[in-house]
Design an enzyme around this catalytic site. Structure first.
Site, PDB file in Angstrom:
ATOM      1  N   CYS A 184       0.848  -1.185   0.000  1.00 19.45           N
ATOM      2  CA  CYS A 184       0.000   0.000   0.000  1.00 19.45           C
ATOM      3  C   CYS A 184       0.885   1.237   0.000  1.00 19.45           C
ATOM      4  CB  CYS A 184      -0.889  -0.029   1.241  1.00 19.45           C
ATOM      5  SG  CYS A 184      -2.011   1.368   1.389  1.00 19.45           S
ATOM      6  N   HIS A 202      -9.158  -3.636  -2.620  1.00 22.74           N
ATOM      7  CA  HIS A 202      -8.203  -2.958  -1.732  1.00 22.74           C
ATOM      8  C   HIS A 202      -8.562  -1.475  -1.636  1.00 22.74           C
ATOM      9  CE1 HIS A 202      -3.888  -2.251  -0.299  1.00 22.74           C
ATOM     10  NE2 HIS A 202      -4.316  -1.032  -0.586  1.00 22.74           N
ATOM     11  N   GLU A 203      -8.842  -0.853  -2.788  1.00 22.34           N
ATOM     12  CA  GLU A 203      -9.141   0.583  -2.791  1.00 22.34           C
ATOM     13  C   GLU A 203     -10.493   0.883  -2.155  1.00 22.34           C
ATOM     14  OE1 GLU A 203      -6.681   2.460  -3.215  1.00 22.34           O
ATOM     15  OE2 GLU A 203      -5.455   0.859  -4.058  1.00 22.34           O
TER      16      GLU A 203
END
Length: 183
Positions: free
Chosen positions: A110, A153-154
């Site tokens: 990330c 993930h976003e």
């Protein structure tokens, strides 16, 4: 132009907030930030630009990573067939997801996390997303495999969730049966 200095790091409260939906029409600032986020991803994947500006390579970024707690994100990622998924998405929601799960063999990283976090992050292998473009046009998009992992993930960032929240705390290398592993 966005740089790594604009990205907040783990521990910043914006990363743990549930972001609020944007309203349409978008402000000029919201449109510009969305475009700048996509430009950052494109630049971060360009070796020359990344070196010149000290950018870490990224395939996705969400507004909370810039301390803006609004529901929008950008992705710029290729699938295994080299198809490009390049979008700025406003108010994205997961409409449906597969039962089949998948993860990346090397775990996830990330832009807001400056350390390696070992462990498998198991996600849905396929997702269908409802979202809007910057003009308020509704979109229905399907993602599978690596792009599906990126978009989940976003979207997690929009819900105050970090990727390592999904890692098995007792056994980070535990992989449930029947999970497809990519990478």
């Amino acid at each position: 132009m966005l740089t790594m200095d604009d990205i907040v790091r783990e521990g910043h409260p914006a990363l743990r907030e549930v972001a609020t939906e944007v309203t349409f029409p978008l402000s000029d600032e919201e449109k510009k930030l969305g475009r700048d986020m996509l430009e950052f991803l494109i630049n971060s994947q360009d070796e020359e630009m990344a070196e010149k500006y000290g950018l870490r390579g990224g395939v996705g970024i969400a507004a909370p990573q810039l301390a803006v707690t609004k529901r929008f994100l950008a992705i710029h990622v290729h699938d295994e067939k080299d198809r490009l998924y390049s979008y700025v998405l406003y108010n994205p929601k997961i409409r449906s997801h597969s039962v089949q799960q998948a993860c990346l063999s090397g775990g996830e990283g990330c832009l807001s996390v400056d350390r390696e976090v070992p462990g498998y992050v198991v996600r849905s292998e396929r997702v269908t997303i409802d979202a809007f473009d910057e003009n308020g046009t509704p979109l229905k998009l399907r993602f599978k495999d690596y792009p599906a992992i990126v978009i989940q993930h976003e979207i997690d960032h929009l819900n105050g969730i970090m990727f390592y929240d999904h890692i098995n705390k007792e056994n980070p290398s535990y992989l449930p049966p029947d999970v497809d592993v990519f990478g």
